[in-house]
Scaffold this motif. Structure first.
Motif, short mmCIF file in Angstrom:
data_model
loop_
_atom_site.label_atom_id
_atom_site.label_comp_id
_atom_site.label_asym_id
_atom_site.label_seq_id
_atom_site.Cartn_x
_atom_site.Cartn_y
_atom_site.Cartn_z
N ASN A 495 0.99 -1.08 -0.13
CA ASN A 495 0.53 0.03 -0.05
C ASN A 495 0.59 1.20 -0.43
O ASN A 495 0.75 2.34 -0.83
CB ASN A 495 -1.04 0.05 1.20
N PHE A 496 2.02 1.13 0.47
CA PHE A 496 2.76 2.42 0.56
C PHE A 496 3.70 2.63 -0.61
O PHE A 496 3.44 3.63 -0.54
CB PHE A 496 3.61 2.12 2.20
N GLN A 497 3.29 1.52 -1.09
CA GLN A 497 4.68 1.53 -2.87
C GLN A 497 3.62 2.37 -3.34
O GLN A 497 3.49 3.31 -4.37
CB GLN A 497 5.13 0.58 -3.22
N ALA A 498 2.25 1.48 -3.26
CA ALA A 498 1.53 2.07 -4.33
C ALA A 498 1.17 3.59 -4.52
O ALA A 498 0.98 4.35 -5.12
CB ALA A 498 -0.48 1.55 -4.01
N ARG A 499 0.68 3.56 -2.90
CA ARG A 499 0.49 5.36 -2.58
C ARG A 499 1.90 6.11 -3.31
O ARG A 499 1.65 7.74 -3.83
CB ARG A 499 0.40 5.53 -1.14
N LYS A 500 3.06 6.15 -2.98
CA LYS A 500 4.44 6.53 -3.43
C LYS A 500 4.39 6.95 -4.98
O LYS A 500 4.56 7.55 -5.63
CB LYS A 500 5.48 6.38 -3.40
N GLU A 501 3.82 5.71 -5.63
CA GLU A 501 3.74 5.92 -7.07
C GLU A 501 2.46 6.98 -7.41
O GLU A 501 2.50 7.54 -8.49
CB GLU A 501 3.37 4.36 -7.66
N LYS A 502 1.18 6.97 -6.77
CA LYS A 502 0.05 7.74 -7.30
C LYS A 502 0.52 9.15 -7.09
O LYS A 502 1.04 10.08 -7.74
CB LYS A 502 -0.93 7.50 -6.20
#
Length: 524
Positions: A495-502
């Motif tokens: 989830n952290f990586q997804a938010r970072k990519e977003k």
């Protein structure tokens, strides 16, 4: 008409309570001080006391009720003015007022001097003020067992003209204040060794009331001086100041009046406040001083082992009882008679009358020897051998020693604070990190001791060491969380990586929208 809803009386009472609550909370969070420059009445007097540190103008009373109102309640003219109820002769002698000034200019000067001892903000390094007084200067005033003014000792020990006494007229068997040692501020508790007088004024509201003057011998904690000691220690702690205690007490006053006056309660408060002290505390038994029994117990280093250290001068005494009392308890007359027969076997061959005569003639010498034998159990070498004290510090060199030790202790505490921030505790790992840092960075600590100015641990080696500890702590916590719930940790990471990519994609889009568009070149 049964009820009238109007006025703001109740609202004023509630507002006063809120002000009192806020002041009480502020005392434990920031530096609070009240300068009573005019009449403070009712909640105003409470606000002053709740800020704890009070400077009082000589013509500004602190009262709960005005004298005219009290006279009406009593039905006769009893009090002449408000100063009679709450002026400096009352408030400076009962410890409510820490200082009394003659005018507003002197009051503002006292405030500025007081503030000069305090860090600029909570947790900041202690302010360093060069005084031109070299720390290598020898202490030239030598205390004696004879009555003398201990303030002369303090003036010789600390930087020139920096000792500021507070609560001077309350609990006079103890001296408290602030001073500078090597330019750094420090809280001070010392002992009066002269007989002082405690005055309790006669209240004219009671017929036949008389002024009471009580003689208090020096080197003894009475209820008021024990309370004063506990209050000063608490103030120093909340101000972020280190503390030095010049220990020279023979004990606590334990008579009927003292026990009724709650000496036990206030003596216990000394322990309570030392136990939670967060800055270095150095207890020093000065030249020709002594510390006995319960007085030792309430300031022993075991109360707060992380912060407290004990030292003594080359000539001093310390133990449970004074030698005369110890000899009287441990070497009774029959014990000394046995010792006489053990030392001189021929004594048993004499007649009863001759033995009685010989024993009577020898008794003063044996009594003197028993006192001397008890006394040699209380000297500095014995205390050092038993690890009761950390070191014997020669009196003449004590200023230089404690100035350097103060810088050393402050540097150690600054390093410990950085390490514990990197590896929060309390835990065995955090304590080990602190111990390792103190050992591995001892060269940085000693570098601070040799420097002047504020005590700061901002060396490159310290920064790098703390960064490594923080990385180790994060790895340790991640391993603990993975062991507890690996799936949840992986989900959280994804989830952290997804938010970072977003956020990254959104940032590039915003930059693209804001960039100027190039116009097409016209066709020739």
């Amino acid at each position: 008409l049964d009820d009238a809803v109007g006025g703001i009386g109740h609202e004023c009472l509630q507002g006063s309570a809120q002000a009192a609550s806020a002041t009480s909370a502020a005392y434990h969070d920031i530096f609070t001080l009240t300068f009573v420059t005019g009449r403070a009445i009712g909640i105003g007097a409470y606000i002053a006391r709740l800020s704890t540190r009070v400077i009082q103008h000589q013509d500004a009373p602190l009262i709960l009720t005005g004298y005219a109102t009290l006279n009406k309640i009593l039905g006769r003219e009893v009090y002449c003015n408000n100063n009679q109820i709450g002026g400096p002769k009352v408030m400076y002698h009962n410890g409510v007022a820490h200082m009394v000034v003659q005018d507003d200019l002197q009051g503002v000067g006292s405030i500025l001097q007081w503030l000069s001892y305090i860090p600029s903000k909570k947790g900041a390094p202690l302010p360093h003020t060069p005084t031109g007084d070299p720390i290598e200067r020898l202490v030239d005033f030598f205390p004696s067992r004879a009555p003398h003014d201990p303030r002369l000792m303090l003036q010789s020990m600390f930087d020139e003209d920096t000792f500021q006494e507070c609560m001077a007229e309350w609990g006079k068997t103890v001296i408290t204040g602030r001073g500078r040692l090597g330019g750094l501020p420090i809280g001070i508790v010392a002992v009066e060794n002269r007989v002082v007088e405690k005055m309790v004024p006669a209240d004219p509201a009671f017929a036949g009331a008389q002024q009471l003057v009580e003689q208090q011998p020096g080197q003894v904690w009475f209820p008021d001086s024990a309370f004063k000691t506990a209050q000063a220690i608490q103030d120093f702690n909340l101000e972020g100041l280190p503390l030095i205690i010049f220990a020279n007490w023979r004990g606590f006053a334990g008579g009927l009046r003292d026990m009724f006056g709650e000496v036990l309660k206030y003596g216990s408060m000394i322990v309570d406040n030392l136990r939670v002290f967060k800055q270095p505390v150095m207890v020093y038994i000065p030249y020709e001083a002594e510390i006995r029994g319960g007085a030792w117990v309430v300031i022993d280093k075991s109360i707060n082992p992380e912060q407290m250290e004990m030292y003594c001068a080359e000539v001093c005494r310390g133990g449970v009882l004074e030698p005369e009392a110890t000899a009287q308890l441990k070497f009774k007359e029959q014990d000394m008679i046995k010792a006489m027969h053990r030392m001189d076997p021929n004594l048993a061959t004499l007649s009863f009358e001759e033995q009685e005569s010989m024993q009577s003639s020898l008794m003063p010498a044996y009594r003197h020897m028993s006192i001397q034998f008890a006394a040699i159990h209380d000297n500095p070498r014995v205390m050092l051998e038993k690890n009761i004290i950390k070191a014997v510090v020669p009196w003449a060199e004590s200023r230089s020693f404690f100035a350097k030790q103060l810088r050393r202790r402050l540097a150690q505490e600054a390093l410990k604070s950085k390490v514990r921030e990197a590896w929060p505790g309390p835990s065995a790992q955090s304590d080990q990190c602190v111990a390792d840092a103190l050992a591995q960075l001892s060269n940085c600590i000693e570098a601070v001791v040799d420097q002047e100015g504020e005590v700061r641990m901002d060396f490159v080696d310290v920064v790098d060491h703390v960064k490594k500890i923080r990385k180790d702590y994060i790895s340790h916590k991640m391993a603990e969380l993975m062991q507890e719930d690996e799936a949840t940790v992986k989900d959280a990471w994804e989830n952290f990586q997804a938010r970072k990519e977003k956020r990254r994609t959104s940032h590039h889009k915003d930059v693209g929208d804001r960039s100027p568009r190039m116009k097409a070149a016209p066709i020739a």
